[in-house]
Design a protein around this motif. Structure first.
Motif, PDB file in Angstrom:
ATOM      1  N   GLY A   4       0.789  -1.211   0.000  1.00  0.00           N
ATOM      2  CA  GLY A   4       0.000   0.000   0.000  1.00  0.00           C
ATOM      3  C   GLY A   4       0.826   1.267   0.000  1.00  0.00           C
ATOM      4  O   GLY A   4       0.358   2.319  -0.410  1.00  0.00           O
ATOM      5  N   SER A   5       2.068   1.196   0.454  1.00  0.00           N
ATOM      6  CA  SER A   5       2.907   2.390   0.518  1.00  0.00           C
ATOM      7  C   SER A   5       3.755   2.566  -0.740  1.00  0.00           C
ATOM      8  O   SER A   5       4.305   3.635  -0.969  1.00  0.00           O
ATOM      9  N   GLY A   6       3.886   1.498  -1.517  1.00  0.00           N
ATOM     10  CA  GLY A   6       4.758   1.540  -2.685  1.00  0.00           C
ATOM     11  C   GLY A   6       6.223   1.353  -2.339  1.00  0.00           C
ATOM     12  O   GLY A   6       7.080   1.369  -3.216  1.00  0.00           O
ATOM     13  N   GLU A   7       6.513   1.158  -1.063  1.00  0.00           N
ATOM     14  CA  GLU A   7       7.896   0.998  -0.624  1.00  0.00           C
ATOM     15  C   GLU A   7       8.378  -0.423  -0.922  1.00  0.00           C
ATOM     16  O   GLU A   7       7.748  -1.394  -0.524  1.00  0.00           O
ATOM     17  N   ARG A   8       9.498  -0.526  -1.631  1.00  0.00           N
ATOM     18  CA  ARG A   8      10.105  -1.817  -1.964  1.00  0.00           C
ATOM     19  C   ARG A   8      11.609  -1.679  -1.757  1.00  0.00           C
ATOM     20  O   ARG A   8      12.240  -0.803  -2.327  1.00  0.00           O
ATOM     21  N   ARG A  43       9.107 -10.706   0.796  1.00  0.00           N
ATOM     22  CA  ARG A  43       8.128 -10.580   1.885  1.00  0.00           C
ATOM     23  C   ARG A  43       7.344  -9.307   1.666  1.00  0.00           C
ATOM     24  O   ARG A  43       7.909  -8.236   1.502  1.00  0.00           O
ATOM     25  N   ARG A  44       6.015  -9.451   1.639  1.00  0.00           N
ATOM     26  CA  ARG A  44       5.116  -8.294   1.509  1.00  0.00           C
ATOM     27  C   ARG A  44       4.248  -8.236   2.753  1.00  0.00           C
ATOM     28  O   ARG A  44       3.637  -9.242   3.148  1.00  0.00           O
ATOM     29  N   ILE A  45       4.179  -7.054   3.338  1.00  0.00           N
ATOM     30  CA  ILE A  45       3.372  -6.818   4.532  1.00  0.00           C
ATOM     31  C   ILE A  45       2.144  -6.025   4.099  1.00  0.00           C
ATOM     32  O   ILE A  45       2.276  -4.954   3.508  1.00  0.00           O
ATOM     33  N   THR A  46       0.971  -6.550   4.394  1.00  0.00           N
ATOM     34  CA  THR A  46      -0.281  -5.863   4.085  1.00  0.00           C
ATOM     35  C   THR A  46      -1.037  -5.634   5.384  1.00  0.00           C
ATOM     36  O   THR A  46      -1.425  -6.596   6.060  1.00  0.00           O
ATOM     37  N   THR A  47      -1.225  -4.380   5.745  1.00  0.00           N
ATOM     38  CA  THR A  47      -1.981  -4.053   6.945  1.00  0.00           C
ATOM     39  C   THR A  47      -3.470  -4.146   6.627  1.00  0.00           C
ATOM     40  O   THR A  47      -3.928  -3.639   5.609  1.00  0.00           O
ATOM     41  N   VAL A  48      -4.202  -4.802   7.530  1.00  0.00           N
ATOM     42  CA  VAL A  48      -5.646  -4.956   7.363  1.00  0.00           C
ATOM     43  C   VAL A  48      -6.392  -4.017   8.313  1.00  0.00           C
ATOM     44  O   VAL A  48      -7.381  -3.410   7.948  1.00  0.00           O
ATOM     45  N   TRP A  49      -5.895  -3.897   9.539  1.00  0.00           N
ATOM     46  CA  TRP A  49      -6.515  -2.981  10.492  1.00  0.00           C
ATOM     47  C   TRP A  49      -5.496  -2.561  11.540  1.00  0.00           C
ATOM     48  O   TRP A  49      -4.452  -3.197  11.686  1.00  0.00           O
TER      49      TRP A  49
END
Length: 144
Positions: A44-48, A128-134
């Motif tokens: 979501g941040s576009g940070e890679r 590794r991809r981190i996706t925040t849900v809440w």
């Protein structure tokens, strides 16, 4: 079937080692969990960020100012294809920073999506991809 179960257990151990390295601030151990060509994304941040040293530098800079963290993982699903694997799990990450206006705690929850490779040193993250849900609590814990 036995090899697949062994591989799945080893993959879960790498995921657990990641969480433990974050919470104990063991940056050297964290770096060993990634292959040389690994990339880490904050969804979501576009940070890679790619490469173990850059990944560790990014993660450590974000956590060094926080007094304590506790990362918990669950609902692991791993698919092994020879020496490559995909893994996903949920996380909850509690962050504590004492003395902030608005509260000392920030809780984030979401999902890790991973790719791993079997190496001579065991399974290692290639992605590794981190996706925040809440989340809940004081976001200043993470940013101030």
């Amino acid at each position: 079937m036995l090899q697949e179960l062994t591989d799945r257990a080893a993959i879960t151990a790498v995921v657990t080692a990641y969480a433990t390295a974050l919470d104990t601030r063991d940056w050297a151990a964290l770096g060993t969990l990634f292959t040389d060509d690994a990339c880490w994304e904050y969804g979501g941040s576009g940070e890679r960020i790619c490469g173990p040293a850059a990944i560790v530098a990014r993660i450590s800079s974000g956590l060094e100012r926080i007094d304590a963290t506790q990362h918990l993982n669950g609902n692991h699903v791993a698919a092994v294809h020879g020496d490559e694997a995909e893994h996903t799990c949920y996380y909850q990450a509690q962050h504590i920073r004492h003395g902030l206006p608005g509260g000392d705690r920030f809780l984030g929850a979401g999902r890790y999506d991973d790719r791993l490779r079997r190496t001579p040193d065991g399974w290692r993250f290639t992605y590794r991809r981190i996706t925040t849900v809440w989340s809940e609590g004081n976001p200043a814990v993470m940013t101030s």
